[in-house]
Design a protein around this motif. Structure first.
Motif, PDB file in Angstrom:
ATOM      1  N   SER A 292       0.795  -1.224   0.000  1.00  0.00           N
ATOM      2  CA  SER A 292       0.000   0.000   0.000  1.00  0.00           C
ATOM      3  C   SER A 292       0.833   1.282   0.000  1.00  0.00           C
ATOM      4  O   SER A 292       0.732   2.103   0.919  1.00  0.00           O
ATOM      5  N   PRO A 293       1.654   1.484  -1.044  1.00  0.00           N
ATOM      6  CA  PRO A 293       2.413   2.738  -1.119  1.00  0.00           C
ATOM      7  C   PRO A 293       1.492   3.907  -1.459  1.00  0.00           C
ATOM      8  O   PRO A 293       0.398   3.718  -1.979  1.00  0.00           O
ATOM      9  N   LYS A 294       1.948   5.111  -1.179  1.00  0.00           N
ATOM     10  CA  LYS A 294       1.214   6.287  -1.610  1.00  0.00           C
ATOM     11  C   LYS A 294       1.336   6.416  -3.120  1.00  0.00           C
ATOM     12  O   LYS A 294       2.401   6.151  -3.692  1.00  0.00           O
ATOM     13  N   PHE A 295       0.251   6.829  -3.767  1.00  0.00           N
ATOM     14  CA  PHE A 295       0.282   6.922  -5.223  1.00  0.00           C
ATOM     15  C   PHE A 295       1.366   7.881  -5.690  1.00  0.00           C
ATOM     16  O   PHE A 295       2.045   7.628  -6.692  1.00  0.00           O
ATOM     17  N   THR A 296       1.556   8.982  -4.962  1.00  0.00           N
ATOM     18  CA  THR A 296       2.557   9.980  -5.365  1.00  0.00           C
ATOM     19  C   THR A 296       3.971   9.408  -5.360  1.00  0.00           C
ATOM     20  O   THR A 296       4.836   9.893  -6.089  1.00  0.00           O
ATOM     21  N   ALA A 297       4.200   8.359  -4.537  1.00  0.00           N
ATOM     22  CA  ALA A 297       5.538   7.768  -4.475  1.00  0.00           C
ATOM     23  C   ALA A 297       5.837   6.905  -5.684  1.00  0.00           C
ATOM     24  O   ALA A 297       7.012   6.698  -6.028  1.00  0.00           O
ATOM     25  N   ILE A 298       4.801   6.409  -6.353  1.00  0.00           N
ATOM     26  CA  ILE A 298       5.013   5.475  -7.464  1.00  0.00           C
ATOM     27  C   ILE A 298       5.767   6.150  -8.606  1.00  0.00           C
ATOM     28  O   ILE A 298       6.821   5.669  -9.046  1.00  0.00           O
ATOM     29  N   GLU A 299       5.227   7.251  -9.104  1.00  0.00           N
ATOM     30  CA  GLU A 299       5.886   7.933 -10.219  1.00  0.00           C
ATOM     31  C   GLU A 299       7.271   8.429  -9.810  1.00  0.00           C
ATOM     32  O   GLU A 299       8.222   8.362 -10.605  1.00  0.00           O
ATOM     33  N   ARG A 300       7.402   8.938  -8.592  1.00  0.00           N
ATOM     34  CA  ARG A 300       8.693   9.457  -8.131  1.00  0.00           C
ATOM     35  C   ARG A 300       9.763   8.358  -8.121  1.00  0.00           C
ATOM     36  O   ARG A 300      10.898   8.577  -8.560  1.00  0.00           O
ATOM     37  N   LEU A 301       9.415   7.171  -7.646  1.00  0.00           N
ATOM     38  CA  LEU A 301      10.380   6.076  -7.588  1.00  0.00           C
ATOM     39  C   LEU A 301      10.730   5.557  -8.983  1.00  0.00           C
ATOM     40  O   LEU A 301      11.887   5.213  -9.255  1.00  0.00           O
ATOM     41  N   ILE A 302       9.734   5.488  -9.863  1.00  0.00           N
ATOM     42  CA  ILE A 302      10.016   5.049 -11.236  1.00  0.00           C
ATOM     43  C   ILE A 302      10.988   6.011 -11.903  1.00  0.00           C
ATOM     44  O   ILE A 302      11.961   5.603 -12.553  1.00  0.00           O
ATOM     45  N   ASN A 303      10.747   7.297 -11.728  1.00  0.00           N
ATOM     46  CA  ASN A 303      11.613   8.309 -12.337  1.00  0.00           C
ATOM     47  C   ASN A 303      13.022   8.256 -11.752  1.00  0.00           C
ATOM     48  O   ASN A 303      14.011   8.427 -12.466  1.00  0.00           O
ATOM     49  N   HIS A 304      13.114   7.981 -10.457  1.00  0.00           N
ATOM     50  CA  HIS A 304      14.422   7.946  -9.791  1.00  0.00           C
ATOM     51  C   HIS A 304      15.217   6.689 -10.138  1.00  0.00           C
ATOM     52  O   HIS A 304      16.429   6.767 -10.415  1.00  0.00           O
ATOM     53  N   LEU A 305      14.554   5.534 -10.153  1.00  0.00           N
ATOM     54  CA  LEU A 305      15.257   4.269 -10.337  1.00  0.00           C
ATOM     55  C   LEU A 305      15.412   3.870 -11.803  1.00  0.00           C
ATOM     56  O   LEU A 305      16.300   3.088 -12.143  1.00  0.00           O
ATOM     57  N   GLN A 306      14.534   4.359 -12.668  1.00  0.00           N
ATOM     58  CA  GLN A 306      14.594   4.069 -14.111  1.00  0.00           C
ATOM     59  C   GLN A 306      14.791   2.581 -14.401  1.00  0.00           C
ATOM     60  O   GLN A 306      15.754   2.173 -15.058  1.00  0.00           O
ATOM     61  N   PRO A 307      13.880   1.727 -13.927  1.00  0.00           N
ATOM     62  CA  PRO A 307      14.002   0.284 -14.198  1.00  0.00           C
ATOM     63  C   PRO A 307      13.645  -0.031 -15.648  1.00  0.00           C
ATOM     64  O   PRO A 307      13.037   0.787 -16.350  1.00  0.00           O
ATOM     65  N   GLU A 308      14.021  -1.234 -16.088  1.00  0.00           N
ATOM     66  CA  GLU A 308      13.602  -1.677 -17.417  1.00  0.00           C
ATOM     67  C   GLU A 308      12.120  -2.053 -17.429  1.00  0.00           C
ATOM     68  O   GLU A 308      11.444  -1.917 -18.441  1.00  0.00           O
ATOM     69  N   LYS A 309      11.652  -2.578 -16.287  1.00  0.00           N
ATOM     70  CA  LYS A 309      10.256  -3.019 -16.196  1.00  0.00           C
ATOM     71  C   LYS A 309       9.670  -2.611 -14.853  1.00  0.00           C
ATOM     72  O   LYS A 309      10.379  -2.560 -13.840  1.00  0.00           O
ATOM     73  N   VAL A 310       8.360  -2.348 -14.855  1.00  0.00           N
ATOM     74  CA  VAL A 310       7.610  -2.050 -13.628  1.00  0.00           C
ATOM     75  C   VAL A 310       6.462  -3.043 -13.533  1.00  0.00           C
ATOM     76  O   VAL A 310       5.749  -3.287 -14.514  1.00  0.00           O
ATOM     77  N   LEU A 311       6.283  -3.607 -12.332  1.00  0.00           N
ATOM     78  CA  LEU A 311       5.221  -4.580 -12.106  1.00  0.00           C
ATOM     79  C   LEU A 311       4.317  -4.099 -10.979  1.00  0.00           C
ATOM     80  O   LEU A 311       4.781  -3.823  -9.870  1.00  0.00           O
ATOM     81  N   PHE A 312       3.022  -3.989 -11.262  1.00  0.00           N
ATOM     82  CA  PHE A 312       2.016  -3.655 -10.249  1.00  0.00           C
ATOM     83  C   PHE A 312       1.289  -4.935  -9.843  1.00  0.00           C
ATOM     84  O   PHE A 312       0.938  -5.750 -10.698  1.00  0.00           O
ATOM     85  N   SER A 313       1.030  -5.086  -8.538  1.00  0.00           N
ATOM     86  CA  SER A 313       0.398  -6.300  -8.035  1.00  0.00           C
ATOM     87  C   SER A 313      -0.853  -5.956  -7.236  1.00  0.00           C
ATOM     88  O   SER A 313      -0.828  -5.071  -6.373  1.00  0.00           O
ATOM     89  N   ALA A 314      -1.951  -6.671  -7.514  1.00  0.00           N
ATOM     90  CA  ALA A 314      -3.189  -6.518  -6.754  1.00  0.00           C
ATOM     91  C   ALA A 314      -3.804  -7.894  -6.539  1.00  0.00           C
ATOM     92  O   ALA A 314      -4.331  -8.490  -7.484  1.00  0.00           O
ATOM     93  N   SER A 315      -3.737  -8.410  -5.334  1.00  0.00           N
ATOM     94  CA  SER A 315      -4.314  -9.713  -5.029  1.00  0.00           C
ATOM     95  C   SER A 315      -5.814  -9.628  -4.792  1.00  0.00           C
ATOM     96  O   SER A 315      -6.514 -10.637  -4.855  1.00  0.00           O
ATOM     97  N   THR A 316      -6.308  -8.423  -4.489  1.00  0.00           N
ATOM     98  CA  THR A 316      -7.729  -8.223  -4.224  1.00  0.00           C
ATOM     99  C   THR A 316      -8.250  -7.057  -5.061  1.00  0.00           C
ATOM    100  O   THR A 316      -7.479  -6.337  -5.705  1.00  0.00           O
ATOM    101  N   LEU A 317      -9.558  -6.868  -5.028  1.00  0.00           N
ATOM    102  CA  LEU A 317     -10.182  -5.732  -5.719  1.00  0.00           C
ATOM    103  C   LEU A 317     -10.177  -4.464  -4.877  1.00  0.00           C
ATOM    104  O   LEU A 317     -10.589  -3.398  -5.362  1.00  0.00           O
ATOM    105  N   ILE A 318      -9.698  -4.554  -3.643  1.00  0.00           N
ATOM    106  CA  ILE A 318      -9.768  -3.418  -2.724  1.00  0.00           C
ATOM    107  C   ILE A 318      -9.139  -2.141  -3.286  1.00  0.00           C
ATOM    108  O   ILE A 318      -9.733  -1.055  -3.175  1.00  0.00           O
ATOM    109  N   PRO A 319      -7.942  -2.200  -3.911  1.00  0.00           N
ATOM    110  CA  PRO A 319      -7.364  -0.951  -4.429  1.00  0.00           C
ATOM    111  C   PRO A 319      -8.280  -0.239  -5.414  1.00  0.00           C
ATOM    112  O   PRO A 319      -8.385   1.002  -5.390  1.00  0.00           O
ATOM    113  N   PHE A 320      -8.953  -0.988  -6.274  1.00  0.00           N
ATOM    114  CA  PHE A 320      -9.811  -0.390  -7.297  1.00  0.00           C
ATOM    115  C   PHE A 320     -11.136   0.082  -6.704  1.00  0.00           C
ATOM    116  O   PHE A 320     -11.753   1.014  -7.218  1.00  0.00           O
TER     117      PHE A 320
END
Length: 292
Positions: free
Chosen positions: A213-241
């Motif tokens: 459960s990261p903050k949404f604002t942290a997602i883009e910031r970390l992607i921009n900082h780390l510049q990975p080749e791939k990003v994977l989002f995981s949702a085991s339940t419907l709760i986030p949506f």
């Protein structure tokens, strides 16, 4: 009702509570049911056909239009077909031993069993035939009230800590390609993400896992900082949506900003949700081989 039962339309009407006229209307207009025709011209329906009519009726009663209900059912059938094609392995005997120890809060006993299974099968098979089925059984026991919250919590945390210890001692070269993994905001089940990231590590990739459960604002910031080749989002339940109505669309906009990075989303909650709403810049992954 037997699995291979052949039922006449009057039988289907009696079981479902739908009129024969409505059954014919749905059948002819939406083509979701294709009954078998006997030599005498009579139509007969299977138990699966009856289940489909019951699902249509349930969705209609929830004020879903029949057109949308048909689409939902077809997408769910497609998902079930995909799930059936995923690699299956036989459950190890250690799963029931773990359940027995977890029932009495025996953390030391569970740790010994995990170590024994890991050493016997190796990491790849251990994750598939012991860890995953154990977690699934824990979930069922908790949902059916056979286990209380403390039993579920103690057992899950032990598995989480054990996998984290494996991850800490995994040796990967510094310049290996990088996968950044997130649980979605509102998603507290992070062990499925742990598992797939370990499977990715076994293929020679570096991984970074962001806790539940990261903050949404942290997602883009970390992607921009780390510049990975791939990003994977995981949702085991419907709760986030359910908690954030436009979450998938917002994630898709983030992915659009990084065209050089491959984005994936997976997990049972994500598979169910993306049946209805399709992202444009994020691929849906069902297996580690979809990502790597």
């Amino acid at each position: 009702m037997e699995k291979d039962s052949k039922l006449y339309i009057k039988d289907v009407a009696k079981i479902t509570g739908l009129s024969e006229q409505l059954i014919r209307k749905w059948e002819n207009r939406y083509h979701i049911i294709k009954p078998e025709r006997l030599a005498n011209g009579y139509r007969v329906y299977s138990s699966d056909d009856v289940t489909t009519f019951m699902e249509l009726k349930k969705l209609r009663d929830q004020n879903v239009s029949i057109k949308n209900a048909v689409q939902i059912i077809l997408e769910n059938k497609k998902l079930e077909s995909i799930m059936e094609r995923l690699p299956q392995v036989e459950q190890s005997p250690y799963v029931e031993q773990l359940i027995d120890r977890g029932m009495v809060y025996d953390e030391e006993g569970m740790m010994h069993i995990l170590q024994k299974a890991h050493h016997q099968y190796g990491l790849a098979l251990f994750l598939q035939n012991t860890v995953q089925p154990f977690l699934e059984k824990i979930g069922v026991l908790w949902e059916t009230k056979e286990w209380d919250e403390s039993q579920e919590s103690v057992s899950s945390l032990l598995v989480k800590d054990y996998l984290a210890e494996i991850d800490r001692h995994f040796q990967i070269i510094d310049d290996a390609p990088h996968v950044l993994g997130f649980c979605l905001p509102g998603e507290l089940h992070e062990i499925p993400l742990q598992i797939i990231l370990l499977q990715i590590k076994m293929k020679g990739w570096r991984t970074t896992r962001i806790s539940a459960s990261p903050k949404f604002t942290a997602i883009e910031r970390l992607i921009n900082h780390l510049q990975p080749e791939k990003v994977l989002f995981s949702a085991s339940t419907l709760i986030p949506f359910q908690e954030t109505e436009d979450l998938l669309q917002d994630l898709d906009l983030v992915a659009k900003k990084f065209p050089e990075i491959d984005f994936y989303i997976g997990g049972r909650g994500a598979w169910e949700y993306t049946n209805l709403i399709k992202p444009s810049h994020i691929q849906v992954g069902f297996h580690v081989n979809d990502v790597i």
